[in-house]
Write an enzyme that holds these catalytic residues in place. Structure first.
Site, PDB file in Angstrom:
ATOM      1  N   HIS A 118       0.835  -1.226   0.000  1.00  0.00           N
ATOM      2  CA  HIS A 118       0.000   0.000   0.000  1.00  0.00           C
ATOM      3  C   HIS A 118       0.859   1.263   0.000  1.00  0.00           C
ATOM      4  CE1 HIS A 118      -3.323  -2.736   1.106  1.00  0.00           C
ATOM      5  NE2 HIS A 118      -2.418  -3.277   1.907  1.00  0.00           N
ATOM      6  N   SER A 141      15.504  21.062 -17.611  1.00  0.00           N
ATOM      7  CA  SER A 141      14.326  21.857 -17.940  1.00  0.00           C
ATOM      8  C   SER A 141      14.776  23.111 -18.669  1.00  0.00           C
ATOM      9  CB  SER A 141      13.593  22.229 -16.652  1.00  0.00           C
ATOM     10  OG  SER A 141      12.838  23.410 -16.843  1.00  0.00           O
ATOM     11  N   LYS A 159      16.655  21.576 -12.520  1.00  0.00           N
ATOM     12  CA  LYS A 159      15.950  20.312 -12.746  1.00  0.00           C
ATOM     13  C   LYS A 159      16.805  19.220 -13.378  1.00  0.00           C
ATOM     14  CE  LYS A 159      12.090  19.498 -12.542  1.00  0.00           C
ATOM     15  NZ  LYS A 159      10.678  19.605 -12.456  1.00  0.00           N
ATOM     16  N   ASN A 197      15.399  15.658 -14.716  1.00  0.00           N
ATOM     17  CA  ASN A 197      14.146  14.892 -14.806  1.00  0.00           C
ATOM     18  C   ASN A 197      14.370  13.461 -15.282  1.00  0.00           C
ATOM     19  OD1 ASN A 197      12.635  17.167 -14.073  1.00  0.00           O
ATOM     20  ND2 ASN A 197      12.555  17.874 -16.194  1.00  0.00           N
ATOM     21  N   GLU A 222       9.841   8.056 -17.454  1.00  0.00           N
ATOM     22  CA  GLU A 222       8.459   8.501 -17.702  1.00  0.00           C
ATOM     23  C   GLU A 222       8.000   8.083 -19.095  1.00  0.00           C
ATOM     24  OE1 GLU A 222       8.012  12.782 -16.651  1.00  0.00           O
ATOM     25  OE2 GLU A 222       9.942  12.483 -15.677  1.00  0.00           O
TER      26      GLU A 222
END
Ligand code: ARG
Length: 465
Positions: free
Chosen positions: A155, A276, A282, A284, A289
């Site tokens: 969970h 970015s 940043k 990333n 993704e």
């Protein structure tokens, strides 16, 4: 003029020509198409259906066309409906009469599905190889960080401590199952439909097994109607690809999460990260993704094919022309995702301290404290309740179970003795899980053997082809 123009008096419009064409997609199958035609021509020659001279000319002509396509010197005519028409038309233009004999005892209906099966076999094999490479990267990473401990979650809450090696190998097993699915898809594609002709077989004395053999198929299809309309092997490939993409998306999600400053469990290498354009700080996890996102299109490819096939009557229907684009896309996407993920895993930095730090939060020892009491004869449900009280006490004090004194423990149950403190150590907790398939390091060592055995076996299967 189309090759079938005999019974027509009017040309199709430019629009319908373009709408009906599959050449932009199926020109990717030129090598399979040429191989299929060469095998067919040789068999026609061997059966005395065309002359050996014709076979010779056809084979040479096809080789020349293939070389031109490969060199980028072949002008694909956008007015050709598909790769079969393109190649045959070029052959006839190049060698004349003999070229016009190639299509004897054959239809584009059995030709296209032969090409597609050859393609599916090839791509399933490529994917199996890329799958093995990813699993190797996972196993290498697991070995390298064998002793690193982190919280295991249920969970998304701290549950029990596990070793990172165990966590990574969980993914290796998912991909091992995917390999089996890919291998099954390759097997499903491995029968030759040539000789089924348009739908009913042919009157020519074809030797179907000879063509199948030459093309490296293990057998031939048994029913001509089924042969020209069956695309189950593509469904199998698409399904195998979809499941594997779903697995990749799960791993990607963890990579994204673990790279957050909140977790900080891993740092991706710069080569698998992007910056970015506006926020200079940043870094990333774009590629994780992207892999997570690619699962959507591959599952889409599967669903599209399923729905194309739904309610299709026998035998060949033009709807089937829609089969290839998604399959080509699914295979290419999965192959790229495997490669990218393998690179990401082998270059990422594991932040052992950050993982360790979290192991000391969230009462990860609670189950073991309950087991401690249960092993001393207390019913487990009773023990569970007692430990629940201890956790409440910690919550109130803002401390961990390891910060409680022996008196605190004994206030809940006099079964607690000095050795309870050893029970609270995360490494011992994890190591104590020695059941087969458990996270104890002795069990992980056994598991590693199994993973590596499966890898060696699968690698041999890839190379065997
Ligand atoms: N371009 C077609 C396809 O991809 C080839 C078979 C066409 N056959 C036909 N009878 N129209 O399915």
């Amino acid at each position: 003029m189309a090759l079938w123009s005999g019974r027509f008096t009017e040309e199709v419009s430019e629009f319908t020509q373009r709408f009906g064409a599959s050449l932009p997609v199926d020109k990717a199958l030129y090598a399979q198409d040429i191989a299929g035609s060469k095998a067919h021509a040789r068999m026609l020659g061997a059966q005395g259906i065309i002359s050996e001279q014709d076979v010779e000319q056809i084979t040479r002509g096809l080789d020349a066309i293939e070389a031109r396509i490969e060199a980028g010197d072949f002008e694909f005519d956008i007015n050709d409906e598909d790769i079969h028409m393109s190649v045959e038309k070029a052959l006839i233009a190049d060698i004349g009469e003999a070229g016009a004999r190639l299509h004897t005892g054959r239809s584009r209906n059995d030709q296209v599905v032969t090409d597609t099966r050859l393609f599916a076999k090839q791509r399933a094999g490529d994917l199996m190889a890329a799958n093995v490479a990813l699993r190797k990267a996972l196993v290498e990473c697991a070995k390298k960080h064998f002793d690193v401990i982190l919280p295991g979650y249920t969970h998304m809450q701290h549950a029990q401590p596990v070793f990172l090696s165990h966590h990574l190998l969980a993914y290796a097993w998912m991909f091992a199952r995917d390999f089996k699915r890919l291998a099954a898809a390759r097997d499903a594609a491995d029968v030759c439909p040539l000789g089924s002709a348009a739908l009913a077989g042919t009157t020519y004395p074809l030797d179907r097994r000879a063509t199948a053999d030459e093309l490296g198929f293990s057998g031939i299809t048994a029913n001509s109607l089924d042969a020209v309309s069956d695309r189950d092997f593509l469904l199998d490939l698409s399904y195998a690809a979809s499941v594997s993409c779903v697995h990749l998306s799960r791993l990607s999600e963890e990579i994204v999460l673990w790279s957050t400053s909140e977790f900080g469990f891993i740092t991706l290498s710069d080569s698998f990260s992007t910056g970015s354009s506006i926020m200079p700080q940043k870094k990333n996890p774009d590629f994780a993704e992207l892999i997570r996102g690619k699962a959507g299109r591959v599952v889409g490819d599967l669903v599209a094919l399923l729905i194309t096939l739904k309610s299709l009557p026998l035998a060949y229907n033009k709807d089937l022309q829609e089969d290839k684009e998604g399959a080509i896309d699914a295979a290419r996407t999965l192959e790229d995702c495997y490669t990218c993920m393998a690179g990401m895993i082998s270059t990422m930095t594991v932040n052992e301290a950050a993982m360790n730090n979290q192991v000391n939060k969230g009462y990860l020892a609670a189950t073991d404290v309950a087991d401690y009491l249960a092993k001393k004869g207390l019913p487990f449900r009773r023990a569970h309740e007692i430990v629940g009280h201890l956790v409440l006490l910690c919550d109130k004090r803002g401390c961990g179970l390891e910060d409680l004194s022996l008196e605190d423990f004994r206030a809940q149950s006099d079964l607690f003795e000095q050795d309870i403190t050893q029970t609270l150590d995360a490494v011992s907790i994890a190591d104590a899980r020695t059941t087969e398939g458990g996270t104890g390091r002795s069990a992980i060592r056994d598991q590693l053997k199994l993973v590596e055995e499966a890898l060696a076996f699968d690698e041999a299967l890839v190379e065997g082809e």
